[in-house]
Design a protein around this motif. Sequence first.
Motif, PDB file in Angstrom:
ATOM      1  N   LEU A  97       0.938  -1.227   0.040  1.00  0.00           N
ATOM      2  CA  LEU A  97      -0.070  -0.105   0.096  1.00  0.00           C
ATOM      3  C   LEU A  97       0.819   1.326  -0.064  1.00  0.00           C
ATOM      4  N   PHE A  98       1.937   1.265   0.757  1.00  0.00           N
ATOM      5  CA  PHE A  98       2.640   2.389   0.914  1.00  0.00           C
ATOM      6  C   PHE A  98       4.268   2.402   0.389  1.00  0.00           C
ATOM      7  N   GLY A  99       4.557   1.554  -0.277  1.00  0.00           N
ATOM      8  CA  GLY A  99       5.734   1.417  -1.026  1.00  0.00           C
ATOM      9  C   GLY A  99       7.042   1.525   0.011  1.00  0.00           C
ATOM     10  N   ASP A 100       6.597   1.080   1.241  1.00  0.00           N
ATOM     11  CA  ASP A 100       7.771   1.225   2.159  1.00  0.00           C
ATOM     12  C   ASP A 100       8.471  -0.284   2.311  1.00  0.00           C
ATOM     13  N   GLY A 101       9.564  -0.468   1.732  1.00  0.00           N
ATOM     14  CA  GLY A 101      10.103  -1.684   1.814  1.00  0.00           C
ATOM     15  C   GLY A 101       9.784  -2.353   0.078  1.00  0.00           C
ATOM     16  N   PRO A 243       2.442  12.103  12.611  1.00  0.00           N
ATOM     17  CA  PRO A 243       3.037  13.050  11.885  1.00  0.00           C
ATOM     18  C   PRO A 243       4.566  13.545  12.279  1.00  0.00           C
ATOM     19  N   LEU A 244       4.754  13.396  13.501  1.00  0.00           N
ATOM     20  CA  LEU A 244       5.950  13.624  14.176  1.00  0.00           C
ATOM     21  C   LEU A 244       7.306  12.990  13.265  1.00  0.00           C
ATOM     22  N   GLY A 245       6.915  11.932  12.677  1.00  0.00           N
ATOM     23  CA  GLY A 245       7.722  11.065  11.939  1.00  0.00           C
ATOM     24  C   GLY A 245       8.136  11.941  10.879  1.00  0.00           C
ATOM     25  N   LEU A 246       7.535  12.987  10.373  1.00  0.00           N
ATOM     26  CA  LEU A 246       7.607  13.721   9.464  1.00  0.00           C
ATOM     27  C   LEU A 246       8.974  14.944   9.346  1.00  0.00           C
ATOM     28  N   PHE A 282      13.056  -4.291 -11.303  1.00  0.00           N
ATOM     29  CA  PHE A 282      11.482  -4.436 -10.777  1.00  0.00           C
ATOM     30  C   PHE A 282      10.834  -3.171 -10.433  1.00  0.00           C
ATOM     31  N   SER A 283       9.750  -2.909 -10.824  1.00  0.00           N
ATOM     32  CA  SER A 283       9.157  -1.454 -10.539  1.00  0.00           C
ATOM     33  C   SER A 283       7.481  -1.831  -9.958  1.00  0.00           C
ATOM     34  N   PHE A 284       7.233  -1.321  -9.130  1.00  0.00           N
ATOM     35  CA  PHE A 284       5.855  -1.401  -8.643  1.00  0.00           C
ATOM     36  C   PHE A 284       5.420  -0.100  -8.131  1.00  0.00           C
ATOM     37  N   GLU A 285       4.106   0.440  -8.390  1.00  0.00           N
ATOM     38  CA  GLU A 285       3.793   1.645  -8.065  1.00  0.00           C
ATOM     39  C   GLU A 285       2.409   1.415  -6.795  1.00  0.00           C
ATOM     40  N   ALA A 286       3.025   1.756  -5.549  1.00  0.00           N
ATOM     41  CA  ALA A 286       2.118   1.615  -4.210  1.00  0.00           C
ATOM     42  C   ALA A 286       0.929   2.577  -4.726  1.00  0.00           C
ATOM     43  N   MET A 287      -0.076   2.182  -3.700  1.00  0.00           N
ATOM     44  CA  MET A 287      -1.447   3.123  -3.822  1.00  0.00           C
ATOM     45  C   MET A 287      -1.297   4.548  -3.064  1.00  0.00           C
ATOM     46  N   MET A 288      -0.344   4.360  -1.996  1.00  0.00           N
ATOM     47  CA  MET A 288      -0.272   5.608  -1.126  1.00  0.00           C
ATOM     48  C   MET A 288       1.316   5.633  -0.991  1.00  0.00           C
ATOM     49  N   PRO A 289       2.037   5.884  -1.966  1.00  0.00           N
ATOM     50  CA  PRO A 289       3.730   5.995  -1.677  1.00  0.00           C
ATOM     51  C   PRO A 289       3.896   7.092  -0.654  1.00  0.00           C
ATOM     52  N   TYR A 291       3.379   7.090   2.278  1.00  0.00           N
ATOM     53  CA  TYR A 291       2.315   7.634   3.158  1.00  0.00           C
ATOM     54  C   TYR A 291       1.724   8.748   2.919  1.00  0.00           C
ATOM     55  N   ALA A 292       1.631   9.201   1.555  1.00  0.00           N
ATOM     56  CA  ALA A 292       1.195  10.342   0.980  1.00  0.00           C
ATOM     57  C   ALA A 292      -0.172  10.012   0.277  1.00  0.00           C
ATOM     58  N   VAL A 293      -0.953  11.195   0.467  1.00  0.00           N
ATOM     59  CA  VAL A 293      -2.176  10.994  -0.282  1.00  0.00           C
ATOM     60  C   VAL A 293      -2.290  12.654  -1.200  1.00  0.00           C
ATOM     61  N   LYS A 294      -2.555  12.192  -2.531  1.00  0.00           N
ATOM     62  CA  LYS A 294      -2.427  13.293  -3.502  1.00  0.00           C
ATOM     63  C   LYS A 294      -3.553  14.299  -3.154  1.00  0.00           C
ATOM     64  N   GLY A 295      -3.165  15.555  -3.025  1.00  0.00           N
ATOM     65  CA  GLY A 295      -4.147  16.557  -2.670  1.00  0.00           C
ATOM     66  C   GLY A 295      -4.361  16.913  -1.239  1.00  0.00           C
ATOM     67  N   LEU A 296      -3.632  16.003  -0.403  1.00  0.00           N
ATOM     68  CA  LEU A 296      -3.901  16.418   1.131  1.00  0.00           C
ATOM     69  C   LEU A 296      -2.208  16.810   1.458  1.00  0.00           C
ATOM     70  N   PRO A 297      -2.424  17.700   2.701  1.00  0.00           N
ATOM     71  CA  PRO A 297      -1.033  17.949   3.385  1.00  0.00           C
ATOM     72  C   PRO A 297      -0.390  16.723   3.759  1.00  0.00           C
ATOM     73  N   ASP A 298       0.966  16.747   3.912  1.00  0.00           N
ATOM     74  CA  ASP A 298       1.684  15.710   4.341  1.00  0.00           C
ATOM     75  C   ASP A 298       1.174  15.048   5.623  1.00  0.00           C
ATOM     76  N   PHE A 299       0.969  15.671   6.527  1.00  0.00           N
ATOM     77  CA  PHE A 299       0.718  15.510   7.775  1.00  0.00           C
ATOM     78  C   PHE A 299      -0.739  14.555   7.810  1.00  0.00           C
ATOM     79  N   ALA A 300      -1.545  15.218   7.029  1.00  0.00           N
ATOM     80  CA  ALA A 300      -3.018  14.572   6.914  1.00  0.00           C
ATOM     81  C   ALA A 300      -2.828  13.226   6.259  1.00  0.00           C
ATOM     82  N   GLY A 301      -1.993  13.299   5.118  1.00  0.00           N
ATOM     83  CA  GLY A 301      -1.682  11.849   4.526  1.00  0.00           C
ATOM     84  C   GLY A 301      -1.308  10.825   5.424  1.00  0.00           C
ATOM     85  N   TYR A 302      -0.125  11.431   6.137  1.00  0.00           N
ATOM     86  CA  TYR A 302       0.345  10.381   7.166  1.00  0.00           C
ATOM     87  C   TYR A 302      -0.519   9.990   8.082  1.00  0.00           C
ATOM     88  N   ILE A 303      -1.631  10.789   8.556  1.00  0.00           N
ATOM     89  CA  ILE A 303      -2.522  10.238   9.453  1.00  0.00           C
ATOM     90  C   ILE A 303      -3.515   9.238   9.006  1.00  0.00           C
TER      91      ILE A 303
END
Length: 333
Positions: A97-101, A243-246, A282-289, A291-303
Amino acid sequence: MHIPDNYLSPSTCAVLGAAMVPIWSVAVKKVKQEITMEKMPLLGIGAAFSFLMMMFNVPLPGGTTGHAVGGTLIAILLGPFSACISVSVALLIQAVLFGDGGILAFGANAFNMAFILPFLGYFIYKFIKDRVRSEKGEYVGIILGSYIGINIAAFVASIEFGIQPLLFTDAAGQPLYSPYPLSVSIPAMTIPHVLVAGVVEAVFTVVIYSFIKKVSPGTIYEGTKQKINAIYGLIVALICLTPLGLLATGTAWGEWGADEIQDVVSNGNALGFVPDGMKNGFSFEAMMPDYAVKGLPDFAGYILSAVAGVAIFTILFKIIGSMKKNRDGNIAG
């Protein structure tokens, strides 16, 4: 410590993935035998704790970042086999989902963080606790188990990185995958974990264990009532704090993208090239790379990412618990 795809050769990924198959098989059998239907949701809670702890990035020496994993915590609460399953599920959701790993590197990441870390951390904890029979012995075991567990996992990951340029090169002798030899990968991975990430892992483990011991001793001790709502309250608090992780800037060591790695400086020099295995791998596109959501601020996407992950773990293990209940009921009938 999340190894992306194309840092390890496909054969390395295959070997480590194959090594995890019997481990997962035994873990599933053990969980079926040892975890009751009532406790099955705790595996989802364990996966949620691990997932959320891995979202709290902290700055490490050298300008990179790292995070806790929570494998020893889950192993102490539910046993190492349950921890193996919980952390593996957390790593799988992170990758997909998040492309982490990486997807291909999932087996390698599980080997490091869902096998070595919780099993080693648990057995160090148990060894100390069984010989120092007091609350002090219990907490010394927790601290040393969690600290050593994550550091040895990081050390093993550094070896996986470091053997790549020894084993896999092109016709010109340039590395195909991770370009950094053992002389670079071992200190780059282990020193920051010894100094910072291991301490963070130990602190998280002690704090969360102490909280659970206070509010829901039944989670730890048999015969005492579990108070899951209090634990869910802690998870909600962690979600709000993710969001402190940001705040930690920089990329974790060994997790640079193909567009970044040629500019990474090591021993005073930039790498200057992109290994072919990374460039054409190999290439794979995660849904929410990331932990971001398009159109939302980074902290909101993280939450939102944290909420989505926790919801998946909770629902998944409740479904598994219901299936176990139905199966046990049919057997009894």
